[in-house]
Motif scaffolding. Structure first.
Motif, PDB file in Angstrom:
ATOM      1  N   ALA A  61      33.401  37.491  40.184  1.00 42.43           N
ATOM      2  CA  ALA A  61      32.209  38.058  39.936  1.00 42.43           C
ATOM      3  C   ALA A  61      32.338  39.454  40.785  1.00 42.43           C
ATOM      4  N   PHE A  62      31.603  40.472  40.136  1.00 45.87           N
ATOM      5  CA  PHE A  62      31.773  41.763  40.984  1.00 45.87           C
ATOM      6  C   PHE A  62      30.291  42.470  40.687  1.00 45.87           C
ATOM      7  N   ASP A  63      29.862  42.631  41.699  1.00 46.17           N
ATOM      8  CA  ASP A  63      28.347  43.059  41.964  1.00 46.17           C
ATOM      9  C   ASP A  63      28.141  44.872  41.982  1.00 46.17           C
ATOM     10  N   ASP A  64      27.992  45.512  40.878  1.00 43.40           N
ATOM     11  CA  ASP A  64      27.824  46.801  40.947  1.00 43.40           C
ATOM     12  C   ASP A  64      27.010  47.504  42.000  1.00 43.40           C
ATOM     13  N   ARG A  65      25.896  46.853  42.354  1.00 37.57           N
ATOM     14  CA  ARG A  65      25.008  47.582  43.315  1.00 37.57           C
ATOM     15  C   ARG A  65      25.721  47.315  44.898  1.00 37.57           C
ATOM     16  N   ALA A  69      33.291  42.063  45.763  1.00 42.18           N
ATOM     17  CA  ALA A  69      33.699  41.269  44.700  1.00 42.18           C
ATOM     18  C   ALA A  69      33.732  39.511  45.350  1.00 42.18           C
ATOM     19  N   ASP A  70      33.481  38.658  44.609  1.00 37.33           N
ATOM     20  CA  ASP A  70      33.138  37.475  44.812  1.00 37.33           C
ATOM     21  C   ASP A  70      34.331  36.736  44.127  1.00 37.33           C
ATOM     22  N   VAL A  71      35.544  36.529  44.894  1.00 42.57           N
ATOM     23  CA  VAL A  71      36.715  35.983  44.247  1.00 42.57           C
ATOM     24  C   VAL A  71      37.421  35.111  45.152  1.00 42.57           C
ATOM     25  N   ALA A  72      37.086  33.950  44.995  1.00 43.09           N
ATOM     26  CA  ALA A  72      37.506  32.617  46.042  1.00 43.09           C
ATOM     27  C   ALA A  72      38.967  32.401  45.829  1.00 43.09           C
ATOM     28  N   LYS A  79      34.789  39.115  49.058  1.00 48.66           N
ATOM     29  CA  LYS A  79      33.613  39.751  49.899  1.00 48.66           C
ATOM     30  C   LYS A  79      34.123  40.994  50.268  1.00 48.66           C
ATOM     31  N   ARG A  80      35.084  41.649  49.609  1.00 50.37           N
ATOM     32  CA  ARG A  80      35.583  43.042  49.813  1.00 50.37           C
ATOM     33  C   ARG A  80      34.976  44.134  48.868  1.00 50.37           C
ATOM     34  N   PRO A  81      34.795  45.190  49.246  1.00 51.55           N
ATOM     35  CA  PRO A  81      34.411  46.449  48.212  1.00 51.55           C
ATOM     36  C   PRO A  81      35.523  46.777  47.451  1.00 51.55           C
TER      37      PRO A  81
END
Length: 303
Positions: A61-65, A69-72, A79-81
């Motif tokens: 998952a990647f949140d533009d806001r 990133a949510d990349v387990a 949890k890195r930008p």
């Protein structure tokens, strides 16, 4: 030149966006899952030398806001930008798109969904994901979660009393009863073990099913029943014209036919033609979708 990457837990694949909108794989390397510096080096090595933009299809998952990133399965990205950090490290523009979204874009613009208003592309493999494209535009939704039907505790393991012997399987997201936990390839394996006490791979299960093995047939019946029930809710909610499928299980056309038949039997609208079908770009949707997203944002094949 725009370089496109398809980044998963096992490999980083890359290619270059062509004038006709296609992106073919130019090379691949193993993903350095735990080493950010090695990850940056791997991306830099595959990128065009002209400092042109980079477009990434990311298995997470990647949140533009927030830019997070949510990349387990790739710890150095979790949890890195990722976009901001890569732009700083490589000194070039970076675009990040979830891999299921990229696949849905590829199908809507260049594949099974051409000319169709609503395309809901789904991933059936190690995990379950999805992406929604309406009138050629990717719908990201709040926090980038639109289309992520794999998560949310919605699966009834009894299928309304039709099935017995199945558990409420925990999901990696922390909830119990998610589609990802039950209807992924791993979920199929859990179902088989619950029903028959035997640990088999999804490939072994589907092979046994094709060979008319009774236990494998029971497993596939339970699996497709649970998946189609969950998918029917999305069909009634979104009204898709087509549901192209990618992921490891998408190559089994008989499996997709059973999922399609059961899903169409449960929805309100009458679909005379197959709805759940293998994507035209099931093998290369990440790269193609990354190219389409880049073309939209950056405006072509040049920097």
């Amino acid at each position: 030149m725009i370089t496109c990457f398809d980044i998963g837990g096992s490999f980083i694949r890359h290619g270059f966006l062509q004038e006709d909108g296609s992106v073919e794989e130019h090379g691949r390397v193993a993903t350095p899952g735990n080493d950010w510096s090695a990850f940056v080096d791997a991306v830099a090595a595959g990128a065009s030398p002209d400092k042109g933009p980079i477009s990434i299809s990311l298995a997470g998952a990647f949140d533009d806001r927030t830019g997070l990133a949510d990349v387990a399965n790739i710890p150095c990205l979790h949890k890195r930008p990722v976009r901001d950090d890569l732009e700083a490290a490589l000194n070039r523009p970076v675009l990040v798109t979830n891999d299921a979204n990229a696949f849905a874009l590829a199908e809507a613009v260049q594949g099974t969904g051409i000319g169709k208003p609503v395309v809901f592309g789904i991933i059936l493999g190690t995990g379950v994901g999805g992406g929604l494209v309406v009138n050629g535009q990717l719908v990201k939704g709040y926090g980038g979660i639109a289309g992520e039907w794999g998560h949310g505790p919605i699966v009834d393991p009894t299928a309304g009393g039709q099935l017995k012997g199945l558990s409420h399987y925990p999901c990696g997201c922390g909830q119990t009863g998610c589609v990802d936990a039950v209807c992924s390839a791993r979920g199929m394996e859990k179902i088989h073990k619950s029903l028959h006490g035997e640990a088999l791979s999804s490939t072994e299960i589907t092979t046994g099913w094709h060979q008319k093995d009774a236990q494998a047939t029971d497993t596939i019946n339970a699996y497709t029943t649970l998946l189609s029930r969950a998918l029917s809710v999305l069909v009634n909610t979104l009204g898709p014209d087509v549901i192209p499928v990618s992921g490891g299980l998408s190559g089994d056309l008989l499996l997709l036919q059973q999922i399609d038949r059961k899903t169409r039997d449960l929805v309100l609208a009458s679909y005379p033609d197959p709805l759940v079908i293998r994507g035209q770009h099931a093998e290369n949707g990440g790269l193609r979708g990354a190219g389409i997203a880049a073309s939209t944002l950056f405006g072509g094949t040049s920097a």
